[in-house]
Design a protein around this motif. Structure first.
Motif, short mmCIF file in Angstrom:
data_model
loop_
_atom_site.label_atom_id
_atom_site.label_comp_id
_atom_site.label_asym_id
_atom_site.label_seq_id
_atom_site.Cartn_x
_atom_site.Cartn_y
_atom_site.Cartn_z
N THR A 70 -57.32 18.87 -22.84
CA THR A 70 -58.58 19.48 -22.33
C THR A 70 -59.08 20.12 -23.82
O THR A 70 -58.43 20.92 -24.58
CB THR A 70 -58.14 20.73 -21.55
OG1 THR A 70 -57.70 20.09 -20.06
CG2 THR A 70 -59.34 21.40 -21.09
N VAL A 71 -60.51 19.83 -23.99
CA VAL A 71 -61.27 20.65 -25.12
C VAL A 71 -62.31 21.33 -24.42
O VAL A 71 -63.02 20.95 -23.69
CB VAL A 71 -61.98 19.51 -25.92
CG1 VAL A 71 -62.63 19.86 -27.06
CG2 VAL A 71 -60.85 18.68 -26.34
N SER A 72 -62.19 22.85 -24.43
CA SER A 72 -62.94 23.47 -23.74
C SER A 72 -63.48 24.67 -24.29
O SER A 72 -62.38 25.56 -25.16
CB SER A 72 -62.36 23.82 -22.30
OG SER A 72 -61.26 24.69 -22.46
N ASN A 99 -59.47 12.46 -21.02
CA ASN A 99 -59.61 13.72 -21.83
C ASN A 99 -60.81 14.45 -20.88
O ASN A 99 -61.61 13.99 -20.30
CB ASN A 99 -59.96 13.56 -23.21
CG ASN A 99 -58.77 12.91 -23.97
OD1 ASN A 99 -57.87 13.65 -24.27
ND2 ASN A 99 -59.06 11.95 -24.64
N ILE A 101 -63.52 17.16 -21.75
CA ILE A 101 -64.49 17.97 -22.84
C ILE A 101 -65.58 18.67 -22.14
O ILE A 101 -66.32 18.13 -21.39
CB ILE A 101 -65.31 16.98 -23.73
CG1 ILE A 101 -64.09 16.28 -24.43
CG2 ILE A 101 -65.95 17.88 -24.76
CD1 ILE A 101 -64.62 15.24 -25.27
N ASN A 104 -68.16 23.48 -23.70
CA ASN A 104 -68.26 23.95 -25.26
C ASN A 104 -69.75 24.06 -25.82
O ASN A 104 -70.71 23.56 -24.87
CB ASN A 104 -67.65 22.64 -26.02
CG ASN A 104 -66.06 22.26 -25.79
OD1 ASN A 104 -65.46 23.09 -26.08
ND2 ASN A 104 -65.85 21.33 -24.98
N LEU A 122 -72.44 15.68 -30.28
CA LEU A 122 -71.25 15.17 -29.88
C LEU A 122 -71.20 13.72 -29.73
O LEU A 122 -71.88 13.19 -29.34
CB LEU A 122 -70.96 15.76 -28.28
CG LEU A 122 -69.96 15.30 -27.61
CD1 LEU A 122 -68.54 15.54 -28.18
CD2 LEU A 122 -69.83 15.83 -26.15
N VAL A 133 -67.33 14.44 -19.90
CA VAL A 133 -68.03 15.46 -20.76
C VAL A 133 -68.74 16.20 -19.60
O VAL A 133 -69.95 15.61 -19.13
CB VAL A 133 -68.73 14.66 -21.90
CG1 VAL A 133 -69.50 15.52 -22.80
CG2 VAL A 133 -67.68 13.83 -22.72
N ASN A 136 -71.18 21.18 -21.19
CA ASN A 136 -71.62 21.30 -22.55
C ASN A 136 -72.86 21.77 -22.89
O ASN A 136 -74.01 21.35 -22.06
CB ASN A 136 -70.91 20.14 -23.46
CG ASN A 136 -69.56 20.05 -23.22
OD1 ASN A 136 -68.84 20.68 -23.60
ND2 ASN A 136 -69.38 18.74 -22.53
#
Length: 189
Positions: A70-72, A99, A101, A104, A122, A133, A136
């Motif tokens: 997790t990219v948050s 994943n 995302i 962000n 991105l 995704v 964002n």
């Protein structure tokens, strides 16, 4: 902290890269997660990443071979180059799967005069599959030269027609450049 080169490197394994502030980084990449990394990258602030006199491209957050991560809620602002290098806010590539995302903010990715490619907010590169995704905010991705390039908010180039990506509820604004005059080259639409 202030950094030269790579400030944080997660090479394989798991864990969390959480709540770091990286400012005035004069180097190639602020955070790198690669080689089978599985975990959480969240709440980091990366600002004023600048690369001068090098042909490597500055990247706020570079990820490859990422699995079920997790990219948050990361904030990446002011990523710039001063030479032929091409900046990016966040990149994900190379056999990355499962994943998330989300939430962000990428603001102020700038390719200056002399850059030889498109600055990207991105980028989802080769081998990214079964990932989402969402939510964002990407703004102010600019190419300031006259070489025919232009900013790209979200660039998708997975090399796989059935990559099973979900892109939803992202906000992309103020993406600029001079662009090529034909669609057969690197046109920005």
């Amino acid at each position: 902290f202030t950094a030269n080169g790579t400030a944080i490197l997660a090479n394989g394994g798991g864990g969390s890269i959480v709540s770091n502030t990286i400012t005035t980084a004069v180097g190639q990449t602020a955070i790198v997660a690669q080689s089978g990394y599985t975990g959480t990258i969240s709440g980091n602030t990366i600002k004023n990443l600048f690369l001068s006199g090098d042909t490597s491209s500055p990247v706020g957050l570079s990820m490859s071979t990422l699995t079920n991560s997790t990219v948050s809620q990361n904030s990446i602002t002011s990523v710039q180059s001063s030479s032929s290098s091409v900046p990016a806010g966040m990149t994900l590539a190379t056999a990355s799967t499962g994943n998330v995302i989300t939430q962000n903010t990428i603001d102020g990715v700038q390719g200056n005069v002399g850059a030889t490619g498109d600055p990207v907010g991105l980028s989802l590169g080769t081998g990214v599959t079964t990932s989402s995704v969402t939510r964002n905010t990407i703004r102010n991705v600019l190419y300031l030269g006259t070489g025919g390039y232009g900013g790209r908010g979200i660039n998708i180039d997975t090399g796989n027609a059935s990559s099973s990506l979900t892109l939803a509820n992202n906000s992309v604004s103020n993406i600029r450049g001079d662009g090529w005059s034909t669609f057969s080259s690197d046109s920005i639409a």
